[in-house]
Design an enzyme around this catalytic site. Structure first.
Site, mmCIF file in Angstrom:
data_model
loop_
_atom_site.group_PDB
_atom_site.id
_atom_site.type_symbol
_atom_site.label_atom_id
_atom_site.label_comp_id
_atom_site.label_asym_id
_atom_site.label_seq_id
_atom_site.Cartn_x
_atom_site.Cartn_y
_atom_site.Cartn_z
ATOM 1 N N PHE A 1 3.257 9.722 9.756
ATOM 2 C CA PHE A 1 2.296 10.312 8.809
ATOM 3 C C PHE A 1 3.007 11.282 7.860
ATOM 4 O O PHE A 1 4.224 11.416 7.892
ATOM 5 C CB PHE A 1 1.175 11.009 9.596
ATOM 6 C CG PHE A 1 -0.009 10.113 9.885
ATOM 7 C CD1 PHE A 1 0.119 8.734 9.929
ATOM 8 C CD2 PHE A 1 -1.267 10.660 10.131
ATOM 9 C CE1 PHE A 1 -0.975 7.912 10.197
ATOM 10 C CE2 PHE A 1 -2.368 9.862 10.400
ATOM 11 C CZ PHE A 1 -2.232 8.491 10.435
ATOM 12 N N GLU B 1 -6.050 18.738 5.052
ATOM 13 C CA GLU B 1 -4.826 17.942 5.152
ATOM 14 C C GLU B 1 -3.766 18.483 4.193
ATOM 15 O O GLU B 1 -4.071 19.232 3.272
ATOM 16 C CB GLU B 1 -5.112 16.470 4.786
ATOM 17 C CG GLU B 1 -6.188 15.818 5.641
ATOM 18 C CD GLU B 1 -6.429 14.343 5.322
ATOM 19 O OE1 GLU B 1 -6.555 13.564 6.261
ATOM 20 O OE2 GLU B 1 -6.506 13.983 4.130
ATOM 21 N N ASP C 1 0.682 16.926 8.951
ATOM 22 C CA ASP C 1 1.200 17.118 7.587
ATOM 23 C C ASP C 1 2.035 18.402 7.427
ATOM 24 O O ASP C 1 1.749 19.242 6.562
ATOM 25 C CB ASP C 1 0.053 17.090 6.555
ATOM 26 C CG ASP C 1 -0.834 15.859 6.699
ATOM 27 O OD1 ASP C 1 -0.351 14.854 7.268
ATOM 28 O OD2 ASP C 1 -2.005 15.899 6.271
ATOM 29 N N TRP D 1 0.799 -1.234 0.000
ATOM 30 C CA TRP D 1 0.000 0.000 0.000
ATOM 31 C C TRP D 1 0.829 1.280 0.000
ATOM 32 O O TRP D 1 1.768 1.426 0.773
ATOM 33 C CB TRP D 1 -0.890 0.017 1.249
ATOM 34 C CG TRP D 1 -1.549 1.334 1.478
ATOM 35 C CD1 TRP D 1 -1.096 2.366 2.250
ATOM 36 C CD2 TRP D 1 -2.802 1.787 0.924
ATOM 37 N NE1 TRP D 1 -1.970 3.433 2.215
ATOM 38 C CE2 TRP D 1 -3.034 3.094 1.405
ATOM 39 C CE3 TRP D 1 -3.736 1.202 0.059
ATOM 40 C CZ2 TRP D 1 -4.170 3.825 1.070
ATOM 41 C CZ3 TRP D 1 -4.874 1.938 -0.273
ATOM 42 C CH2 TRP D 1 -5.067 3.236 0.238
ATOM 43 N N GLN E 1 3.770 7.742 1.935
ATOM 44 C CA GLN E 1 3.064 6.993 2.962
ATOM 45 C C GLN E 1 3.001 5.540 2.503
ATOM 46 O O GLN E 1 2.498 5.247 1.414
ATOM 47 C CB GLN E 1 1.643 7.571 3.132
ATOM 48 C CG GLN E 1 1.620 8.928 3.800
ATOM 49 C CD GLN E 1 1.932 8.818 5.278
ATOM 50 O OE1 GLN E 1 1.101 8.450 6.083
ATOM 51 N NE2 GLN E 1 3.176 9.126 5.656
ATOM 52 N N TRP F 1 -4.326 0.333 3.826
ATOM 53 C CA TRP F 1 -3.671 1.254 4.774
ATOM 54 C C TRP F 1 -3.434 0.566 6.118
ATOM 55 O O TRP F 1 -4.255 -0.243 6.562
ATOM 56 C CB TRP F 1 -4.580 2.483 4.943
ATOM 57 C CG TRP F 1 -3.952 3.630 5.667
ATOM 58 C CD1 TRP F 1 -3.248 4.650 5.105
ATOM 59 C CD2 TRP F 1 -3.992 3.888 7.077
ATOM 60 N NE1 TRP F 1 -2.842 5.524 6.091
ATOM 61 C CE2 TRP F 1 -3.283 5.087 7.302
ATOM 62 C CE3 TRP F 1 -4.544 3.232 8.175
ATOM 63 C CZ2 TRP F 1 -3.116 5.652 8.576
ATOM 64 C CZ3 TRP F 1 -4.379 3.779 9.442
ATOM 65 C CH2 TRP F 1 -3.668 4.976 9.634
ATOM 66 N N ASN G 1 0.097 5.706 -0.047
ATOM 67 C CA ASN G 1 -0.717 6.907 -0.280
ATOM 68 C C ASN G 1 0.169 8.133 -0.462
ATOM 69 O O ASN G 1 1.081 8.089 -1.296
ATOM 70 C CB ASN G 1 -1.894 7.071 0.703
ATOM 71 C CG ASN G 1 -1.605 7.071 2.172
ATOM 72 O OD1 ASN G 1 -1.252 6.037 2.732
ATOM 73 N ND2 ASN G 1 -1.753 8.185 2.837
ATOM 74 N N ASP G 2 -0.065 9.220 0.251
ATOM 75 C CA ASP G 2 0.526 10.532 -0.075
ATOM 76 C C ASP G 2 2.014 10.536 -0.434
ATOM 77 O O ASP G 2 2.816 9.889 0.233
ATOM 78 C CB ASP G 2 0.433 11.481 1.126
ATOM 79 C CG ASP G 2 -0.905 11.527 1.787
ATOM 80 O OD1 ASP G 2 -1.824 10.849 1.327
ATOM 81 O OD2 ASP G 2 -1.018 12.241 2.792
#
Ligand code: FRU
Length: 474
Positions: free
Chosen positions: A80, A199, A148, A21, A40, A48, A23-24
């Site tokens: 994060f 975010e 963030d 996985w 991420q 996630w 993400n960002d």
């Protein structure tokens, strides 16, 4: 599953993790000829979980080499999203060798203790990372969503400025050394889209084609994007070293497609280059953990260059893939005059770019269709006040009830100059009028789209098409 099935939907030229996985995008920083992309990452599953920072490096923003994991969760929590800077003046005092220290500023997320901001540093060009012993550097003031951090060096003020998402506003902090942070101001009360949590902010200065410069604040929001789920709004205005003042109250949207989230800009791009370089997560929290890939999940947009454009009395961000990407393309059809309403074979296994122009004074009412013999089709519908992308018959859509919904983008009635489609194994990036309008969407077609038709029933004639092959990247 055999190898071929395993790699179903694997992008040919967008970054995706080899396994599991993502993400960002995080910690995007340039140093010594290398663009770093952290992200991420959950290395134990395709959904996630406890977040790590994965890492990839590129010399040209196109070919990415995935490196080992940079940051692992610890007793302060999951790692994060956040940013990284090259601390050339060694303001934080982390330097221990010949190289400029790279410093990562990220959120530690702990389910019970909340979200705090922490540091890690690398003295070997990002290859290995050590966490700062006195983490966190910014404790939680009692706000549940407090995360963030995006840090930039503010030249005029001679200090670091951090933008941080605090529930549904942005906080700005300043620091001389990345370790001691002073609250400066808050932005966003009663301003912008409020349908979800704010975010991944990003505050940066950008030059316009006309030499003007503006400050821009990106704010990702989830949910609350115009086409559902997560998306990135932005504000143009001024920053005086302490406070950001937007020129407008209503949000602008960076990308009207469903799949461009949490994107931010690169730090430390050399002055002589001067570009504002961007990358986003090509996914949406609405269905991000259900997309039909196997063994891996999540890809990034192409690296894009952002520019400030004045249009009809207002400032907008226009975006296009970086020039390094175009340099790799191989033309297969060059400026061909094609009849409207006639199919054009564009086929290529390895992804392609289509550039269309010569619409002759058109404000719209054009349909662009990509299709294949499998009956899959993707439709871009342009009218004078709206552009819509219809992926409802584009392939696999049933994994989420909203995936097949038509996506719409308001069009300000500009003359239609050009339409560019960047098509990979499971995505399309649409750029209209030199990137003034952008839509990015995942598309899970089982066969490549190898034909295109531009329909214009009311005013037949010809348009101009160029098609480029994109060689597979590593
Ligand atoms: C945005 C986000 C961030 C957070 C990270 C967690 O997509 O929710 O706010 O830091 O993802 O993975």
């Amino acid at each position: 599953l055999n190898d071929v099935e395993q790699e179903k939907f694997r992008p040919k030229f967008h970054f995706s993790p080899e396994a599991n996985w993502m993400n960002d995008p995080n910690g995007m920083v340039y140093y010594e000829g290398e663009y770093h992309l952290f992200f991420q990452y959950y290395p134990d599953s395709t959904v996630w979980g406890p977040m790590h920072w994965g890492h990839a490096v590129s010399k040209d923003l196109v070919d990415w080499e995935e490196m080992g994991i940079a940051l692992y969760p610890d007793e302060l929590g999951y790692i994060f999203s956040g940013s990284a800077v090259a601390d050339h003046q060694n303001t934080a005092g982390f330097k221990s060798g010949e190289h400029t220290p790279l410093v990562a500023i990220f959120t530690h997320h702990h389910d019970e203790n909340g979200e705090v901001q922490s540091l890690a540093f690398s003295n070997d060009r990002g290859r290995t990372w050590e966490k700062y012993e006195n983490n966190p550097v910014l404790p939680n003031p009692g706000i549940q969503d407090f995360r963030d951090p995006k840090v930039m060096w503010h030249e005029e003020g001679g200090q670091w400025i951090m933008s941080l998402a605090a529930k549904d506003v942005i906080h700005f902090y300043s620091s001389p050394n990345l370790k001691d942070w002073t609250f400066e101001s808050e932005f966003g009360k009663g301003i912008g889209a409020k349908g979800g949590v704010w975010e991944c902010p990003d505050l940066f200065e950008i030059k316009g084609e006309d030499g003007r410069s503006k400050w821009v604040l990106f704010v990702s929001i989830n949910p609350g994007a115009p086409n559902g789920g997560s998306g990135t709004q932005y504000f143009t205005g001024e920053f005086d070293g302490k406070t950001f003042a937007a020129d407008h109250q209503d949000e602008k949207w960076l990308d009207w497609g469903t799949d461009n989230y949490a994107g931010v800009t690169w730090a430390n791009v050399p002055k002589e280059d001067g570009r504002t370089l961007f990358m986003g997560w090509m996914n949406n929290w609405l269905y991000g953990d259900r997309t039909p890939t196997e063994g891996w999940r999540g890809a990034m947009t192409l690296a894009r260059e952002l520019v400030l454009v004045r249009d009809q009395g207002d400032d907008y961000i226009a975006q296009k893939p970086v020039r390094e990407f175009y340099q790799k393309l191989k033309p297969s059809i060059e400026s061909k005059q094609v009849n409207f309403n006639e199919a054009l074979a564009i086929g290529s296994e390895s992804g392609f770019v289509v550039k269309l122009s010569g619409f002759q004074e058109s404000k719209g009412d054009i349909k662009i269709k990509l299709f294949n013999e499998n009956g899959e089709e993707l439709l871009l519908n342009l009218t004078a006040d709206k552009i819509s992308l219809d992926r409802s018959s584009s392939g696999e859509t049933g994994f989420h009830p909203e995936f097949g919904k038509i996506q719409e983008m308001p069009y300000r009635g500009n003359n239609l100059v050009d339409v560019e489609l960047v098509v990979d194994a499971s995505s399309i990036e649409v750029f209209i009028n030199d990137g003034l309008y952008a839509m990015t969407a995942q598309v899970f077609n089982k066969c490549p789209f190898d034909k295109m038709m531009v329909e214009r029933p009311d005013a037949p004639g010809k348009y101009s098409a160029s098609v480029y092959e994109v060689p597979a990247m590593s």
